[in-house]
Design a protein around this motif. Structure first.
Motif, PDB file in Angstrom:
ATOM      1  N   TYR A  39      -1.295   2.181  -4.871  1.00  0.00           N
ATOM      2  CA  TYR A  39      -1.664   0.836  -5.316  1.00  0.00           C
ATOM      3  C   TYR A  39      -1.943  -0.067  -4.112  1.00  0.00           C
ATOM      4  O   TYR A  39      -2.978  -0.740  -4.056  1.00  0.00           O
ATOM      5  CB  TYR A  39      -0.529   0.268  -6.160  1.00  0.00           C
ATOM      6  CG  TYR A  39      -0.650  -1.190  -6.550  1.00  0.00           C
ATOM      7  CD1 TYR A  39      -1.374  -1.560  -7.684  1.00  0.00           C
ATOM      8  CD2 TYR A  39      -0.014  -2.188  -5.815  1.00  0.00           C
ATOM      9  CE1 TYR A  39      -1.481  -2.898  -8.056  1.00  0.00           C
ATOM     10  CE2 TYR A  39      -0.113  -3.527  -6.187  1.00  0.00           C
ATOM     11  CZ  TYR A  39      -0.838  -3.877  -7.296  1.00  0.00           C
ATOM     12  OH  TYR A  39      -0.932  -5.194  -7.661  1.00  0.00           O
ATOM     13  N   LEU A  40      -1.044  -0.072  -3.126  1.00  0.00           N
ATOM     14  CA  LEU A  40      -1.208  -0.935  -1.953  1.00  0.00           C
ATOM     15  C   LEU A  40      -2.336  -0.443  -1.051  1.00  0.00           C
ATOM     16  O   LEU A  40      -3.076  -1.253  -0.479  1.00  0.00           O
ATOM     17  CB  LEU A  40       0.107  -1.015  -1.174  1.00  0.00           C
ATOM     18  CG  LEU A  40       1.242  -1.766  -1.889  1.00  0.00           C
ATOM     19  CD1 LEU A  40       2.520  -1.717  -1.061  1.00  0.00           C
ATOM     20  CD2 LEU A  40       0.853  -3.212  -2.181  1.00  0.00           C
ATOM     21  N   ILE A  41      -2.484   0.882  -0.923  1.00  0.00           N
ATOM     22  CA  ILE A  41      -3.582   1.427  -0.122  1.00  0.00           C
ATOM     23  C   ILE A  41      -4.931   1.028  -0.737  1.00  0.00           C
ATOM     24  O   ILE A  41      -5.857   0.605  -0.036  1.00  0.00           O
ATOM     25  CB  ILE A  41      -3.477   2.964  -0.017  1.00  0.00           C
ATOM     26  CG1 ILE A  41      -2.293   3.353   0.877  1.00  0.00           C
ATOM     27  CG2 ILE A  41      -4.766   3.569   0.536  1.00  0.00           C
ATOM     28  CD1 ILE A  41      -1.959   4.833   0.842  1.00  0.00           C
ATOM     29  N   ALA A  42      -5.041   1.169  -2.057  1.00  0.00           N
ATOM     30  CA  ALA A  42      -6.279   0.791  -2.745  1.00  0.00           C
ATOM     31  C   ALA A  42      -6.544  -0.698  -2.607  1.00  0.00           C
ATOM     32  O   ALA A  42      -7.689  -1.120  -2.380  1.00  0.00           O
ATOM     33  CB  ALA A  42      -6.181   1.174  -4.231  1.00  0.00           C
ATOM     34  N   LEU A  43      -5.491  -1.501  -2.714  1.00  0.00           N
ATOM     35  CA  LEU A  43      -5.646  -2.958  -2.616  1.00  0.00           C
ATOM     36  C   LEU A  43      -6.154  -3.366  -1.229  1.00  0.00           C
ATOM     37  O   LEU A  43      -7.115  -4.142  -1.110  1.00  0.00           O
ATOM     38  CB  LEU A  43      -4.306  -3.630  -2.912  1.00  0.00           C
ATOM     39  CG  LEU A  43      -4.254  -5.155  -2.788  1.00  0.00           C
ATOM     40  CD1 LEU A  43      -5.262  -5.797  -3.731  1.00  0.00           C
ATOM     41  CD2 LEU A  43      -2.854  -5.669  -3.089  1.00  0.00           C
ATOM     42  N   VAL A  44      -5.532  -2.839  -0.192  1.00  0.00           N
ATOM     43  CA  VAL A  44      -5.943  -3.174   1.177  1.00  0.00           C
ATOM     44  C   VAL A  44      -7.371  -2.700   1.440  1.00  0.00           C
ATOM     45  O   VAL A  44      -8.187  -3.434   2.015  1.00  0.00           O
ATOM     46  CB  VAL A  44      -4.963  -2.552   2.200  1.00  0.00           C
ATOM     47  CG1 VAL A  44      -5.507  -2.703   3.626  1.00  0.00           C
ATOM     48  CG2 VAL A  44      -3.590  -3.197   2.095  1.00  0.00           C
ATOM     49  N   SER A  45      -7.688  -1.481   1.002  1.00  0.00           N
ATOM     50  CA  SER A  45      -9.029  -0.925   1.233  1.00  0.00           C
ATOM     51  C   SER A  45     -10.101  -1.754   0.523  1.00  0.00           C
ATOM     52  O   SER A  45     -11.137  -2.086   1.110  1.00  0.00           O
ATOM     53  CB  SER A  45      -9.091   0.526   0.737  1.00  0.00           C
ATOM     54  OG  SER A  45      -8.125   1.324   1.393  1.00  0.00           O
ATOM     55  N   CYS A  46      -9.845  -2.090  -0.749  1.00  0.00           N
ATOM     56  CA  CYS A  46     -10.827  -2.866  -1.520  1.00  0.00           C
ATOM     57  C   CYS A  46     -10.983  -4.277  -0.967  1.00  0.00           C
ATOM     58  O   CYS A  46     -12.071  -4.854  -1.023  1.00  0.00           O
ATOM     59  CB  CYS A  46     -10.419  -2.913  -2.989  1.00  0.00           C
ATOM     60  SG  CYS A  46     -10.599  -1.333  -3.857  1.00  0.00           S
ATOM     61  N   TYR A  47      -9.892  -4.830  -0.424  1.00  0.00           N
ATOM     62  CA  TYR A  47      -9.961  -6.183   0.131  1.00  0.00           C
ATOM     63  C   TYR A  47     -10.730  -6.209   1.452  1.00  0.00           C
ATOM     64  O   TYR A  47     -11.523  -7.107   1.706  1.00  0.00           O
ATOM     65  CB  TYR A  47      -8.555  -6.731   0.327  1.00  0.00           C
ATOM     66  CG  TYR A  47      -8.524  -8.107   0.955  1.00  0.00           C
ATOM     67  CD1 TYR A  47      -8.885  -9.234   0.222  1.00  0.00           C
ATOM     68  CD2 TYR A  47      -8.164  -8.283   2.290  1.00  0.00           C
ATOM     69  CE1 TYR A  47      -8.884 -10.501   0.791  1.00  0.00           C
ATOM     70  CE2 TYR A  47      -8.160  -9.544   2.871  1.00  0.00           C
ATOM     71  CZ  TYR A  47      -8.512 -10.647   2.123  1.00  0.00           C
ATOM     72  OH  TYR A  47      -8.519 -11.886   2.696  1.00  0.00           O
TER      73      TYR A  47
END
Length: 339
Positions: A39-47
């Protein structure tokens, strides 16, 4: 000579196998820990992906009500478009898939459990909608405020500007960060309903500490250049108190529940950081109460200390590894010691 080489080779193999034994296979980590990590990896990457793009795109528009309204256009920043796509449908789809996988792992023993699972899934869909709406409102109205600033020369108290400011800084930011917070709450509820409650391994604990700091960035630091710092600080404080009460009443061991352990770390840092912030810079006499960095001439910015934060995390991780390695090596040495 050959015997000495063979002995050294066996020693190296022994140490290698010991090191392998100290690390748990990441695929065998607890489901809730893996889910929050993704969840956090996806959030940082998408941001961050929007920062790779530059320039703007001309959006065509025809205004039928004006004689010269045909063939008009306005520029829209390309990074904003990418952010709308990745922080909207792409990230929320990833979040929903992660949550769906977790909810499916809930053991259905009674019909009530099935209803609870369906309800949790509906809540996750609702949070997806709120997050997408929040990002769309924030990005578009932030750009609208920028265009207003260019045309009229800055902030004022006209009805138009007040609406733009409220939509961006209040409505948009609050929807985004409230959605993030309640997504984490949903993670906690689903984890509690799972049956995987073994004690975490040492490397799972080390990863949890890192994720706790990462969660602080999401629920704490990321809110302080905006208007929703105070309610998020309050929500984190309430969650921390509730977690402590549940742990005491239910006699839960946080090391068996990674997300409780992680959110407690995050909540403590969030509350501590903003207590430090309030003590250092005071509070406003009106909502949102907490001063933004842009309002202060000299302030502490965690971004300027990211290197130190990562070094501290690495030191903690390596220290735990070294202590565990030495303890296990000594135990093995004592077992092999001739009596």
């Amino acid at each position: 000579m050959n015997q000495e080489i063979d002995h050294n080779s066996e020693s190296i193999k022994s140490i290698y196998h010991q090191i392998q034994g100290f690390f748990k296979n990441p695929f065998d980590y607890k489901l809730s820990l893996k889910s929050l990590s993704w969840y956090l990896i996806a959030l940082v990457s998408c941001y961050l992906i929007s920062s790779l793009f530059h320039g703007s795109i001309n959006i065509p528009v025809n205004i039928s009500e004006l004689p010269n309204g045909a063939g008009q256009f306005f520029p829209f920043p390309l990074p904003d478009i990418i952010e709308l796509i990745f922080m909207g449908p792409i990230f929320t789809l990833i979040y929903f898939i992660i949550m769906k996988i977790m909810i499916k792992k809930i053991k259905i023993e009674k019909k009530r459990d099935s209803y609870i699972s369906e309800f949790l899934e509906l809540i996750s869909i609702l949070l997806v909608g709120i997050l997408v709406a929040g990002h769309f409102i924030h990005v578009t109205y932030n750009y609208a405020s920028h265009l207003y600033d260019l045309q009229f020369g800055g902030y004022d108290t006209s009805n138009l500007f007040l609406f733009l400011y409220w939509s961006d800084e209040w409505l948009g930011h609050h929807l985004i960060h409230f959605a993030f917070f309640f997504q984490i709450i949903l993670f906690l509820i689903v984890e509690y309903k799972l049956n995987d409650h073994k004690i975490m391994s040492w490397d799972e604990i080390a990863l949890s500490v890192s994720l706790g700091i990462g969660l602080f960035i999401l629920l704490g630091w990321a809110t302080y250049e905006g208007q929703c710092t105070f309610p998020l600080m309050l929500l984190c404080f309430i969650l921390l108190i509730v977690e402590i009460i549940i742990i005491l009443i239910k006699r839960l061991n946080p090391l068996r529940f990674p997300l409780i352990f992680i959110t407690m770390i995050s909540n403590i840092i969030v509350v501590g950081f903003y207590f430090f912030w309030i003590f250092s810079y005071g509070i406003k006499p009106y909502y949102p109460f907490i001063y933004q960095p842009s309002e202060l001439s000299n302030y502490f910015d965690p971004v300027n200390h990211l290197l130190e934060i990562f070094i501290i995390i690495a030191i903690i991780y390596l220290s735990l590894f070294t202590i565990k390695f030495i303890k296990n090596y000594k135990k093995k040495d004592l077992k092999n010691e001739p009596k």
